[in-house]
Scaffold this active site. Sequence first.
Site, PDB file in Angstrom:
ATOM      1  N   THR A 105      40.617  44.822  35.945  1.00  0.00           N
ATOM      2  CA  THR A 105      41.338  44.842  37.228  1.00  0.00           C
ATOM      3  C   THR A 105      42.489  45.832  37.061  1.00  0.00           C
ATOM      4  OG1 THR A 105      40.829  42.634  38.000  1.00  0.00           O
ATOM      5  CG2 THR A 105      43.041  43.405  38.494  1.00  0.00           C
TER       6      THR A 105
ATOM      7  N   GLY B 172      41.245  35.668  44.635  1.00  0.00           N
ATOM      8  CA  GLY B 172      42.040  35.434  43.430  1.00  0.00           C
ATOM      9  C   GLY B 172      43.519  35.643  43.693  1.00  0.00           C
TER      10      GLY B 172
ATOM     11  N   THR C 222      47.295  40.122  35.790  1.00  0.00           N
ATOM     12  CA  THR C 222      45.842  40.249  35.687  1.00  0.00           C
ATOM     13  C   THR C 222      45.327  39.105  34.828  1.00  0.00           C
ATOM     14  OG1 THR C 222      44.066  41.570  34.696  1.00  0.00           O
ATOM     15  CG2 THR C 222      46.257  41.973  33.864  1.00  0.00           C
TER      16      THR C 222
ATOM     17  N   GLY D 221      42.502  34.570  38.008  1.00  0.00           N
ATOM     18  CA  GLY D 221      43.293  34.521  39.235  1.00  0.00           C
ATOM     19  C   GLY D 221      43.778  33.135  39.583  1.00  0.00           C
TER      20      GLY D 221
HETATM   21  N1  ASP Z   1      43.008  38.504  38.489  1.00  0.00           N
HETATM   22  C1  ASP Z   1      41.721  38.958  38.953  1.00  0.00           C
HETATM   23  C2  ASP Z   1      41.087  37.849  39.766  1.00  0.00           C
HETATM   24  O1  ASP Z   1      41.119  36.715  39.354  1.00  0.00           O
HETATM   25  C3  ASP Z   1      40.784  39.345  37.865  1.00  0.00           C
HETATM   26  C4  ASP Z   1      41.354  40.180  36.747  1.00  0.00           C
HETATM   27  O2  ASP Z   1      42.563  40.389  36.669  1.00  0.00           O
HETATM   28  O3  ASP Z   1      40.564  40.651  35.887  1.00  0.00           O
HETATM   29  O4  ASP Z   1      40.518  38.134  40.793  1.00  0.00           O
END
Ligand code: ASP
Length: 297
Positions: free
Chosen positions: A162, A192, A212, A215
């Site tokens: 992400t 998320g 990140t 989420g």
């Molecule tokens: N935080 C993001 C989500 O949960 C995913 C990530 O950061 O890799 O959508």
Amino acid sequence: MKCLPVIAVHGGAGHWRTKKSLEGILKYIEESLTAGMESILEKNAVEGVLKAVMVLEDSGEFNAGLGSVPNIDGEIEMDAGIMDGSRGDAGAVAAVRYVKNPVLLAYYVLKNTNHVLIVGEGADRLAEQLGLEKMPIRERQRRDPVLSSRFWARKEELTGDTVGAVGIDSECRLAAASSTGGLAGKLKGRVGDTPIPGAGFYADENVAVVATGIGEVITLGALSRRVAEAWQATKRIEIALRLVLNEVNVRYGENTVGLLGVDIYGNVHAEYNTEAMPWGYLRYGENPVIKGLPTRM
Ligand code: ASP
């Protein structure tokens, strides 16, 4: 008061055992930092983080924009958010499918609507009305569903990539932006942390933070906002990030999140409890610094 412009970006916390090349990650992080700094200098911090995230969305290397991972039905549904700390204002979109650059749509929500968060069909329609560039049609790629009952069982799913950016401009204005395709195999309609102000991104007059990782953990802990509170208490970004990461480790366990922040003094730092979280920063007049790279791919 004048501040030294700084931009920092990340490419996601996770185990990073992907097929992606280290060269690609480095190249795009550096490109993103350079483009983001240019926009900070020409315009302001918000435009800087917007540009930095757009470069990563367009790279196809990360789980955002062109590189977004599919949901359980094999479709992409993306989330993004952007916040202007100097105005205490944000724009965000969730579960969008139409637009190539969700963070740009989030920016339009911030600039041109009375709302903070627009989701799904409504957000897609707005992107179309604005004439924003469309996502190329992709073949459906069915994914195994994420069947675990709660987030702690999903840690293996956290591959990283992400994207997010934080920055400060010469007028000492701070900004944060985040963009993701979400977790691979997520249920249709799952949103998320990335488009939730205070969770996946946050900026005020003192700090800008992006998160990140899983989420659900980030949202439950309101982690970006929590870092801003910890900064108020400590006035040190590295300590604030560490404190919040420690809280996450105690409550939700390791291999769950990563956090990146910059403060009004131009100090920039990242903390993560995952195997890797590629991130880098660029201070005006200096060379880019890149850290947190995976040691095995
Ligand atoms: N935080 C993001 C989500 O949960 C995913 C990530 O950061 O890799 O959508």
